[in-house]
Design an enzyme around this catalytic site. Structure first.
Site, mmCIF file in Angstrom:
data_model
loop_
_atom_site.group_PDB
_atom_site.id
_atom_site.type_symbol
_atom_site.label_atom_id
_atom_site.label_comp_id
_atom_site.label_asym_id
_atom_site.label_seq_id
_atom_site.Cartn_x
_atom_site.Cartn_y
_atom_site.Cartn_z
ATOM 1 N N GLU A 97 -38.616 14.201 16.235
ATOM 2 C CA GLU A 97 -37.612 13.893 15.215
ATOM 3 C C GLU A 97 -37.764 14.852 14.047
ATOM 4 O O GLU A 97 -38.876 15.062 13.555
ATOM 5 C CB GLU A 97 -37.802 12.449 14.748
ATOM 6 C CG GLU A 97 -36.911 12.032 13.597
ATOM 7 C CD GLU A 97 -37.272 10.636 13.102
ATOM 8 O OE1 GLU A 97 -36.802 9.659 13.703
ATOM 9 O OE2 GLU A 97 -38.042 10.541 12.127
ATOM 10 N N LYS B 95 -42.178 10.994 15.731
ATOM 11 C CA LYS B 95 -41.338 10.644 14.579
ATOM 12 C C LYS B 95 -41.993 11.113 13.277
ATOM 13 O O LYS B 95 -43.069 11.720 13.287
ATOM 14 C CB LYS B 95 -41.082 9.140 14.586
ATOM 15 C CG LYS B 95 -40.284 8.691 15.820
ATOM 16 C CD LYS B 95 -40.040 7.204 15.840
ATOM 17 C CE LYS B 95 -39.026 6.769 14.797
ATOM 18 N NZ LYS B 95 -37.662 7.286 15.098
ATOM 19 N N ARG C 17 -25.970 -24.651 27.634
ATOM 20 C CA ARG C 17 -26.084 -23.847 26.424
ATOM 21 C C ARG C 17 -26.954 -22.618 26.651
ATOM 22 O O ARG C 17 -26.619 -21.514 26.198
ATOM 23 C CB ARG C 17 -26.628 -24.701 25.279
ATOM 24 C CG ARG C 17 -26.919 -23.958 23.966
ATOM 25 C CD ARG C 17 -25.900 -22.929 23.578
ATOM 26 N NE ARG C 17 -24.527 -23.438 23.553
ATOM 27 C CZ ARG C 17 -23.443 -22.674 23.592
ATOM 28 N NH1 ARG C 17 -23.562 -21.358 23.682
ATOM 29 N NH2 ARG C 17 -22.239 -23.203 23.563
ATOM 30 N N ASP D 294 -32.278 13.605 12.595
ATOM 31 C CA ASP D 294 -32.231 12.314 11.916
ATOM 32 C C ASP D 294 -31.393 12.350 10.651
ATOM 33 O O ASP D 294 -31.669 13.125 9.726
ATOM 34 C CB ASP D 294 -33.667 11.871 11.570
ATOM 35 C CG ASP D 294 -33.707 10.488 10.957
ATOM 36 O OD1 ASP D 294 -32.996 9.593 11.452
ATOM 37 O OD2 ASP D 294 -34.450 10.294 9.973
ATOM 38 N N LYS E 88 -34.261 -0.825 18.727
ATOM 39 C CA LYS E 88 -33.954 -1.883 17.760
ATOM 40 C C LYS E 88 -33.240 -3.015 18.500
ATOM 41 O O LYS E 88 -32.018 -3.075 18.561
ATOM 42 C CB LYS E 88 -33.104 -1.341 16.617
ATOM 43 C CG LYS E 88 -33.853 -0.374 15.712
ATOM 44 C CD LYS E 88 -32.980 0.106 14.575
ATOM 45 C CE LYS E 88 -33.714 1.098 13.675
ATOM 46 N NZ LYS E 88 -32.864 1.607 12.583
#
Length: 283
Positions: free
Chosen positions: A199, A169, A102, A220, A137
């Site tokens: 960004e 960012k 598994r 963005d 992510k």
């Protein structure tokens, strides 16, 4: 990326953690039903089409449980396969194969899911020059595996972590006091070999970033028309990356605007598992 990802310290730690999770006290069922000297052959086959990633992780899992197991890959990472295709064979101690089954399948199914999803995104923009890249992510702890799988699917990698690249960012900009201040501060203190990416959310911020001589500008959540205007405004003064809201059904429209890079988490966070199963026979 052609290195053996399964040999990295993080991948080895993940294998041990996964095996501990799956059999903290051993494989009770196999130990009660299978003779200790039983030998078996396991054949892994695909039940649906896809792009393979993670066959090395399969090998490493089986060897972690039984170093004497004989493992042979029948399909290589980066190759496409059809339903029924033989992925790999493993021969050795039957209890060990069952104990590792598994965990080995979990790695190859999930990594192949990412590679397969990536191939779809990459194919959607061909033959346009825009590069398709991933994001941070990812499942915690899985980033190196996820990004490896993206490469196997034909995509490219964004930065791996916060330590290996500068990406200013919206929250950095808010705290630093503006786009220009943030870019200038990064430029002042970063090594001369490090590129500065920032960004932006508006064309006005894009102009600020260009005036501050940012190397890369991340656009963005801009619509296609605004992206086209951004490409015209930049006029080659910086690489342009489109990000935010990128899906399989709109990535081509985004790439057609002329941006250099399209980044999406859809290849990693949005990918499912490819169905691969293992059938065993006694030998």
């Amino acid at each position: 990326m052609s290195f053996a990802v399964e040999s990295t310290p993080l991948a080895q730690a993940l294998i041990q953690l996964a095996l501990l999770e799956d059999a903290p006290g051993g494989d009770l069922t196999s130990n009660l039903t299978i003779p200790p000297d039983a030998q078996a052959l396991g054949i892994a086959r695909a039940k649906e089409p896809g792009v393979l990633a993670g066959v090395g992780m399969m090998r490493a899992v089986f060897h972690a449980v039984d170093p004497a197991a004989v493992f042979s890959a029948q399909t290589q990472d980066g190759e496409t396969f059809s339903p029924g295709a033989e992925i790999a064979r493993v021969q050795g101690d039957a209890r060990a194969i069952l104990a590792a089954e598994r965990t080995a399948l979990n790695f190859v199914q999930l990594m192949s899911g990412i590679a397969t999803a990536t191939a779809r995104y990459v194919d959607a923009v061909k033959p346009l020059p825009a590069r398709v890249v991933d994001s941070r992510k990812t499942i915690p702890g899985w980033r190196i595996l996820s990004k490896y799988a993206v490469r196997m699917g034909g995509g490219q990698n964004h930065r791996f972590n916060l330590s290996d690249g500068v990406l200013i960012k919206d929250n950095h900009i808010a705290v630093a006091g503006g786009v220009a201040k943030a870019v200038n501060a990064a430029r002042k203190h970063a090594p001369h070999t490090t590129r500065i990416e920032v960004e932006v959310e508006t064309l006005e911020q894009l102009r600020e970033a260009l005036d501050a001589k940012a190397d890369i500008v991340l656009l963005d959540n801009m619509d296609a028309e605004t992206l086209k205007r951004a490409v015209q405004t930049a006029d080659g003064r910086a690489l342009l990356e489109a990000s935010g809201g990128v899906r399989l059904d709109n990535i081509r429209q985004i790439a057609e605007t002329g941006v250099d890079i399209v980044s999406t988490s859809g290849m990693t966070a949005g990918a499912g598992a490819i169905d691969i199963h293992l059938k065993m026979e006694m030998i």
